[in-house]
Structures are given as structure tokens and as C-alpha cells.
Design an enzyme around this catalytic site. Structure first.
Site, PDB file in Angstrom:
ATOM      1  CE  LYS A   8      -3.926   1.885   2.652  1.00 51.13           C
ATOM      2  NZ  LYS A   8      -4.821   1.639   3.805  1.00 51.13           N
ATOM      3  CB  SER A  65      -7.923   3.585   2.927  1.00 51.79           C
ATOM      4  OG  SER A  65      -7.114   2.948   3.874  1.00 51.79           O
ATOM      5  CB  SER A  78      -8.336   0.909   5.692  1.00 51.73           C
ATOM      6  OG  SER A  78      -9.022   2.144   5.738  1.00 51.73           O
TER       7      SER A  78
END
Lengths: 553, 553
Positions: free
Chosen positions: B133, B208, B232
């Protein structure tokens, strides 16, 4: 005209006195001790109490545990002896804020009855008297944390730690004094006045667990529970020559314990034991960690007590922090460290210099965190009762009474987050430096523990807290290390001469060093810290025990 | 006139495209997929990539690990296959923000060379491609966390987790998209636009960690690293039928990882894996916990990975949370839970109702904590580059640009402490309720795990985030539980009929239930959460594996 808060104080003091059986009350107890030629309360009590009681109250928890289990002592006689001694110690030192001997003696009798009936103990602390700092809640008993406004409102609940101790057989009989808000290295509040040092009645007992330190050192308790946010367990232990542990946050349950600044999580207060030997500290930790309080308290780390006994046969590596670069310790403190280093080296252990480059930032952060609300909570708590702010915490209070919300004297949340992030940064740098010590050791291993002062001086007298500095304790609250307090020596005026040609690093350094006078501190205890990393309580105790054995031989 | 921030975005997009070898570039990739009759990117890529690459990119980490170790596959061919697949997946779904295939293929070659020379692997992840990420730092590569102002400033450092993964042999080749500030359940930023769902390109990939979810589900990565502050990791996993773990705070190192709201410690973000099977999640955890990162990262709890395999032979007890009492899950979600409960009961496990009385307070607290600065940080970050606040996080921003410090729209530290204390209170009540379930079970033992929805719906389409609700994920951030995401079923229009005579509990409940249309969600994946207490990662995985095996048989 007597004000309302003063009436509450009078009431509280009356209750406390009444809780002492008339036959144990002494007029001018302190004066009697002095007249008898004593300044050390433990010595005085040893001289004036019945021999049997003196014998019992000089035993460690491990010894008491054994005698009770063998049936050689009853819980009642043990409880009675500590109650009696605590009653007199309190009248000399002013170290208790709650006394409930009746309840304790009843509980001890019940335990004896159980033992008689079953031949079994209820748990490993069967019949052991344990004293509690006035933050722990017991139903029906006040918890004031040093504020008049909390007096006269008995608790309804019981702290989880108290509950576990009780399940294991402990007997509660007193709660001990704390300074207002527990934010001072000495112990004074409007509720109870000043708590004196058990080794020398002219000195401060330290703080904020000053009542515990004084009571245990006087022999009025074999083990007590303190808390530590900037040194509050370690300072009273050091000032009175006791053993103690500041565990890391999350090792010992703090659930249901009253506190200042609830929800302040950047540098949280922790809870831990003070006692008269290292074995008792270890016993306490094993029992509490083994109680799996993480099933009830979400802040406790679910980690069993680990066996690190193999460490004791290994070569160890130490970082020695002679000074933090800001405040020079008094000569006896430095001698204690020097003697420790010498015996360690002689035994084949290794010692390297410890000079953490962010030391000053660590202290500055502690100051900012503890001052984040400018004393608003203390200010408002005092406003409720009308009592004045206690002298010892006045430096913390910079809050404006006329603040209407537009005056930004309390920091906002984004500034607070910066402090949280700064803490993380410093903790990371600290570990980096710790690992970096592998470059200094002969076998390329990082150090096992840090050795350093607890306090730059061997205590201070009432009214002399301007010579106080939490430099050596507060660092480990910011960094969340585990730290054992180990008594090493006492001040020896003949050998602990003042530093000649002292060059101060700061104005406070100069002031504090100017406070040194060998005769003034004569025979005051000197302790050191043996500190390991976060959540290394097992290791800190094991390493401290290695150090202690070498110092003793 | 093109504004400055738009130029930066153009630059970033150009670099990203250039990082894809020309032979892997496809004009209108998404349209090509649709024209070929596909909405599921994994299926499409399986149909159009070379068979050998399809075989490799459909393997789990455990399988790849084995093949590489046996010499049956080279790190290079594995890396090449995932790079190729990621390149096309990205052109369809818009899931990567950094691509560095050259570096990755070079590294894979080096690993092969090492293996050839020594016959040994460098570590258990030798040659395994792992996606990161866009919060993890790698030297020389941007970390934007969704902000234009961070573009074009390559990192100088490497996150500790990336360092450990690399030491164990992992190969990095992409970083994946995040919404601005990582505070949204969908993934959109001015830097890269919208990230679509790999199972159905009309849907959101969640957020996210939406780039991770899309890339892994498309087969472009076998395992990726996400973060989770309100769901997330779990939302993208659930929206795309993946396995994932939200560990407790302090189990996996977050050190040196970029983040929003640094120093916000009341509900901290945590880091964890997403993958295509539970075995890979366990493998990742064992490797990382076994790396003892607590020696470098002070936030990591020094706790080894514990063997809980005996659990798998035991009778287990579950708490079933059909609803949180605020938002009713759509019918396929409830069916997934019902089917799970049925197989568990049939196998002799016990299931009791879970109705935590403080559920609403938990959610309210999350809202207050995430809104404490009123979006000030986001506002100020956008001000630097001039970019507009991303649509998906607009609800968080209530900050007044003209604030001169007198307008108290950012809460003060004393209010923040109240939130911290409220969190502790709720966690205590939660454990109390958990232990209280022993009153409901037949053998008087408390439950082992909670079963509950991840999300009330099987995802949502772009522009439809008004139907989003983090109720079932954010609860475990407030409570810091360990939660495994387990795929159970897909939406089946024929059996998952709308609730007849639905009585909404709230306006949002009504709105969200009105969103349900069986055909609309046809074949979208449905996952559930298997949640254990704080720092019980081992147990959560073991229990989830029991549930999975029963669902499969």
C-alpha cells in the site's frame, strides 16, 4: 471562620485517629522517637515494639508466606503485628490516609479458620498484609488521590488488582498518603499534611507513593502498591532504601484505580510493587501476571511470566549512565554506580558507556506532556472544595481562572498528537541506540540493561524540593522501560566528599550540586536503577538479582 | 489554464504509464475487457494471459514458496508473471500508484543467482512478489498517501516491515492506490482517480487499501500489505472475496510507514496482510512475528507466535452478531452468517447471540476520534498543493479556513483525554460482556470468537458511497480486536430475496436496505468476520480455519 474544606479535613483527620485503637495512640509520637535518640523510624520501632512483633514485621513476604503455610504463624498474629507497627509509624511519619484494622483482623481470622478447617491456604498470599496507595479502590473506603473534594465519598467498587490480591489471600489494612494529584516527588496534601522519611524523619518520604515508601521502610508493611508516572514508585523507594519495580505499561492491571488525567495516554502512569527484598518483587509479579488479568483488563498484555533464569549464568552487558548530561549526581550516587560497575567487571560482565543523544528531548517531552492542560484539572478540582492548590504541585498549575475558552492556554489536539509522535520518535531512537551498543561490546551483542542513578541526591528535606529533579526517573516513563530499584549503599561522609572544582552544566545543576553536604545526608540510603527494555520485567528482575548478589559478596 | 497541482498529477500519471513496458500497454484496457464479455478482471486475465503466467499467478504464496524452494520455478518467472498481470490489472482497475518492474526483475534474477550458487533460499519469502500500500516507504520511490503535495519527493528511508520482508526474500514491484488521507471506504484521489473492483468493474474496490484489494483479487499480487483504522484492510478484502487480517495494535510493525494523523493514539491504524487463502495470512504472520521487530520498533509487543493448533480439535463457542442494532445487513450477508452458524452447530460447536449493549457508543466514539481535528490536517495538506479535497473524504472536513485560533473547531487536549477514557471504558465493558457469555454457553466457558458481517452490503458502485457504513468494521478498531476476513459465499439473486416487510431502525438503515436489489449485486462476494480478543491473532486464524473447513465440507 473555619471554611468548608477545612471542616472536611478536620473530619477526615478525626476519623483516621479514631481508626487507631486507643491503646496504640501516642501523644507526640515523633517527639517521643526523637527524645529516645532516634531519627530512623524502623530502628525506633524495632526498639520499642514487643519482640515477637518486631520479628514478624522484619520478615519478608516470602518468609511470612512460608511460615503461614507451615502453620508456624497465624494470619491474625501477622496482621496484628503489622497493624500495630503501621499505627505507630503513621503517628510518626504521617503516612496513612485510611486505616481499617478491624476489617483486616476479621479477614485474617477468617483465613486462619479456613486454614484450620481445610489445612490449605486460599492462595500464595494467604494472610500477607499489603498496603495500598490511596488510588486503589476498596468498597466502603474513600479514595481521595490527595483532593479534599473526594473525602467522605466511599468507593463502591474494588480495583481489579485489589480483587486479585485478595483472591490470592492478601489482607488490606491501610491506604497510604499521596500528594495532591500524584504529580510531585514529595507527599503533601491539604488532607493530611506532610509525609516524612522513615530513615530520617527530617527528610521527605519522596512521592508520589511517599506514604508507601515511608510505611514499608518503617516496617509497617511488608509490600505495598505504588504508581509511577514520572518516578512515583522509584523516588520513595530510593529515598528509603527499598526495592521496587516500575513495570512497563500494560503488564500490571491499573483497571478501576483512581487517577489524575484519565485518558492521558502519551505517558501513562503504571502500577507496581515496593518491598524490602527483590524476591518479594518477583513473587508479586509472578502472582499477578499469572492471574491473567488481561481477560478483564483490556490494557493488560496477554503475556505469561517468562522463565529467564538461564540469564543468571551468562555473561551480561551493561550500559552505564553516569550522568544524563544535565544534572550531575551527588558523590554518593556516583560511588554507588562505581562500586556496582567494579563488582560487575570483576565477575566478568561487561560495562560500556551509555550516552543517549536525545536525553534532553526526552525530558522536555515529559515536561510538555505533564503540562499540556496547564494544570486545569488540578485547578478545577481545587475549586470544587475551595482548598488551596498544594505547594508541591503549584509549579504545574499555570491555568487562568478567567479563561473563557478564547485564551489558548490548554493545547489543542493537533499539538497533543505532535507530542505523541515525538514520543514515538524518541522511543525509536532509543532502541536504535540500544542496538548500537553492540558496536561497543566485545562480543558484538547489545547491552542487557542500563545502570543509572534514580535521583541526583540521596533525597531532600521538607521545604527543599527546589533541589528536586526527575531527570533520571521520568526518562523511563517517556521510554516505557522496566526499571528495578536496587539499594546499593548509604551516604558515608568520610568517603563521599564534595566534588572539587565542580563545573556546572546548567543553573539547576549548580544549584543541586551546591546542596551536597556529606554530613547533611549522612547514612541516607543510595539506590540505583537497573533498567531493561519495554515489557522485560522478568529480565530486569533477573539482572538486578545478579547485580545484587555480586554487591553482597 | 492548467494549475500547478494538475501539472504534478499529469507528471505522475506519465511516469506511471512509462513504467509499464510498451509491449504491456493496452489502449482502453477496460473497454477491451468489457468487449470481451467480462466484468470480472481475474476471469478476464485468466483468459487472455499466457497459460504459464496464468498458472503462476493463480498460485498461493505457500505454493509459490514450495515451487521456488524445490527449484521448480525461478524467482524471475514468478516475478515476470506477476508484473505482467499487475500491469494489465492496473490498466483496467487503476490500482497501482507506483510501478518499478525493472528493479523487481533485477532483484528476482539476483535471488535466482544466489539459489543457483548456494542451493539455498535467502529466506522463507525467497522470490515471492509482495505488493505494498502506498504508505510503506521504499528508498527512491514516492509515498503520497493520496496527496498531490507528496508526489515527486522520493522517500529516503525504508519501512521496517518492508526491510524485514525483503530480508526474508520478498520482491517488491508495485505500490498500490489509496484514497486521500486513507480515511475512506473507497479509493479515490486527485493523483490517480478511482480504483475499481476486480470482481465487477462497476463496483468500488473499497478502501482505504482499495488498490491492494483490486490488485490481489485480479491475480496481480499473491499477497499485499494494507492498513486499517476503521476497516481499511477488511473492506477491500470483503468487497473482493479475499482473506485478510486486522491484527491488534502492536503485533505487526508500523515503524517508518507514512500515515495521516501521526501521533493519534486513541484509535491507531494497524498494518496487516490481504491474500487469497488463510494459509498465506498465517505464513505472513508467523514470519513477521518471528522476526522480533520489537527489538527495533518500540510499539511492537515482544510476544512470540504461539502454537494454538490444539484448538482445532476442541469444541468452540461463538457469539453471533446478526446485526449491530443500527444497520441491518443485506440478505446475502445474513445468509452467509446463517450458513456458517448451521455448519458450526452441526459439527458440535456452540453459537450464542452477541448483543453488546454499548454498540452505539463504540461507533459514536470512532466518529468523534476521527473528527477531532475537524479535517484540519487534510485541509492544510490540500492547501499546500492547491488540489481540491477528494470527494470521498469531504464528510470528514469541517475545518474553517478563516480560523484564527479563537474559533474552537479543533478540540482541546482535555476533550481528547475524555475520548481516550471513553475508549478504555468501552473496552472494559466489552471484555466484561465477553466473559459474561459464559452464562449462555452449555459448559460455562466464554465464547472463543465473534462472527459478524464485515459490511452491511456486498459493496457499492462508484458514486454510491452514501450507502456506505463502517459499523461492522470500525467497532473492532475502537476495541482493538483481531479480525479475520473469511469469504463465505457470493450473492445469489434466486435465493437472496429482499427482506419483506422491512422495519428500519434508523434513516440510514432504511436508505441502505433500499439499496438492495439481488440482480444489482449478482455474484458479488460475501465475507464475514471471525474476531478474537486483543492480541489473539493466532487464535483468530485457527478459529477461522475451523470455520472455513466446515464451510467447505
Amino acid at each position: 471562620m473555619t471554611r468548608n474544606w477545612e471542616l472536611k479535613v478536620q473530619e477526615k483527620k478525626k476519623h483516621l485517629l479514631q481508626a487507631i485503637p486507643p491503646e496504640w495512640r501516642i501523644e507526640n509520637a515523633k517527639q517521643s522517637m526523637i527524645s529516645a535518640g532516634f531519627s530512623n523510624t524502623r530502628h525506633y520501632l524495632n526498639s520499642m515494639l514487643p519482640a515477637k512483633e518486631v520479628a514478624i514485621t522484619n520478615m519478608t513476604v516470602c518468609q511470612l508466606q512460608n511460615d503461614i503455610k507451615q502453620g508456624a504463624k497465624t494470619a491474625y498474629e501477622v496482621c496484628y503485628s503489622f497493624c500495630h507497627r503501621a499505627a505507630i509509624a503513621h503517628q510518626i511519619l504521617n503516612c496513612c490516609i485510611e486505616i481499617f484494622f478491624d476489617q483486616a483482623l476479621k479477614r485474617a481470622s477468617d483465613l486462619d479458620e479456613y486454614f484450620k478447617q481445610t489445612g490449605e491456604i486460599v492462595g500464595p498470599l494467604h494472610g500477607i498484609p499489603i498496603s495500598l496507595k490511596d488510588q486503589l479502590n476498596l468498597p466502603g473506603i474513600d479514595t481521595t488521590i490527595g483532593y479534599v473534594s473526594y473525602a467522605g465519598n466511599p468507593s463502591k467498587s474494588k480495583s481489579l488488582l485489589a480483587q486479585v490480591l485478595e483472591e490470592k489471600g492478601a489482607v488490606f489494612y491501610v491506604k497510604t498518603t499521596v500528594p495532591m494529584a500524584m504529580m510531585a516527588p514529595e507527599t503533601e496534601s491539604n488532607l493530611h499534611g506532610y509525609t516524612y522519611n522513615a530513615i530520617n524523619h527530617e527528610f521527605s518520604s519522596g512521592g508520589s507513593s511517599g506514604g508507601e515508601g515511608a510505611l514499608i521502610a518503617a516496617g509497617g508493611s511488608p509490600l505495598g502498591i505504588g504508581t509511577d508516572i514520572g518516578g512515583s514508585i522509584r523516588i520513595p523507594a530510593s529515598f528509603q532504601g527499598l526495592y521496587a519495580l516500575r513495570p512497563s505499561h500494560g503488564r500490571i492491571t491499573y483497571m478501576g484505580v483512581a487517577n489524575s488525567y484519565l485518558g492521558q495516554e502519551v505517558i501513562p502512569s503504571v502500577i507496581g510493587p515496593l518491598a524490602t527484598c527483590l524476591g518479594d518483587i518477583e513473587l508479586f509479579m509472578k502472582i499477578i501476571v499469572g492471574s491473567h488479568t488481561w481477560e478483564q483488563d483490556p490494557k493488560v498484555v496477554p503475556m505469561e511470566w517468562r522463565d529467564v533464569s538461564s540469564l543468571k549464568a551468562e555473561k551480561l552487558r551493561f550500559g552505564i549512565m553516569w550522568t544524563d548530561g544535565l544534572i550531575t549526581p551527588h558523590p554518593p550516587i556516583t560511588r554507588a554506580l562505581r562500586e556496582t560497575v567494579e563488582v560487575l567487571k570483576k565477575a566478568g560482565h561487561e560495562v560500556v558507556e551509555w550516552k543517549f543523544p536525545y536525553q534532553k528531548d526526552v525530558l522536555e517531552l515529559a515536561e510538555k506532556v505533564f503540562g499540556a492542560d496547564r494544570g486545569k484539572e488540578i485547578f478545577e478540582m481545587c475549586k470544587i472544595s475551595g482548598e488551596p492548590i498544594a505547594e508541591c504541585i503549584k509549579p504545574l498549575v499555570d491555568f487562568d481562572a478567567d479563561d473563557d475558552g478564547t485564551h489558548p492556554n490548554v493545547i489543542d489536539v493537533t499539538k497533543w498528537w505532535e507530542l505523541g509522535e515525538k514520543k514515538s520518535f524518541l522511543r525509536e531512537k532509543f532502541l536504535e541506540y540500544w542496538l548500537h551498543t553492540s558496536k561497543e561490546t566485545s562480543d558484538s551483542q547489545p547491552i542487557d540493561a542500563i545502570l543509572c542513578p534514580v535521583w541526583p541526591t540521596a533525597g531532600f528535606k521538607k521545604g527543599e524540593s527546589r533541589y528536586a529533579a526527575v531527570n533520571y526517573t521520568a526518562q523511563f516513563n517517556v521510554l516505557d522501560l522496566t526499571s528495578v530499584i536496587l539499594p546499593v549503599t548509604t551516604v558515608m561522609p568520610e568517603s563521599d566528599l564534595p566534588i572539587s572544582n565542580f563545573t556546572p552544566m546548567t543553573a539547576l545543576d549548580e544549584l543541586i550540586q551546591s546542596y551536597y553536604d556529606p554530613e547533611y545526608f549522612d547514612r541516607m540510603p543510595v539506590c540505583i536503577q537497573v533498567a531493561c527494555r519495554r515489557l522485560e520485567e522478568e529480565k530486569a528482575i533477573a539482572v538486578a538479582s545478579v547485580v545484587e548478589q555480586l554487591l553482597e559478596t
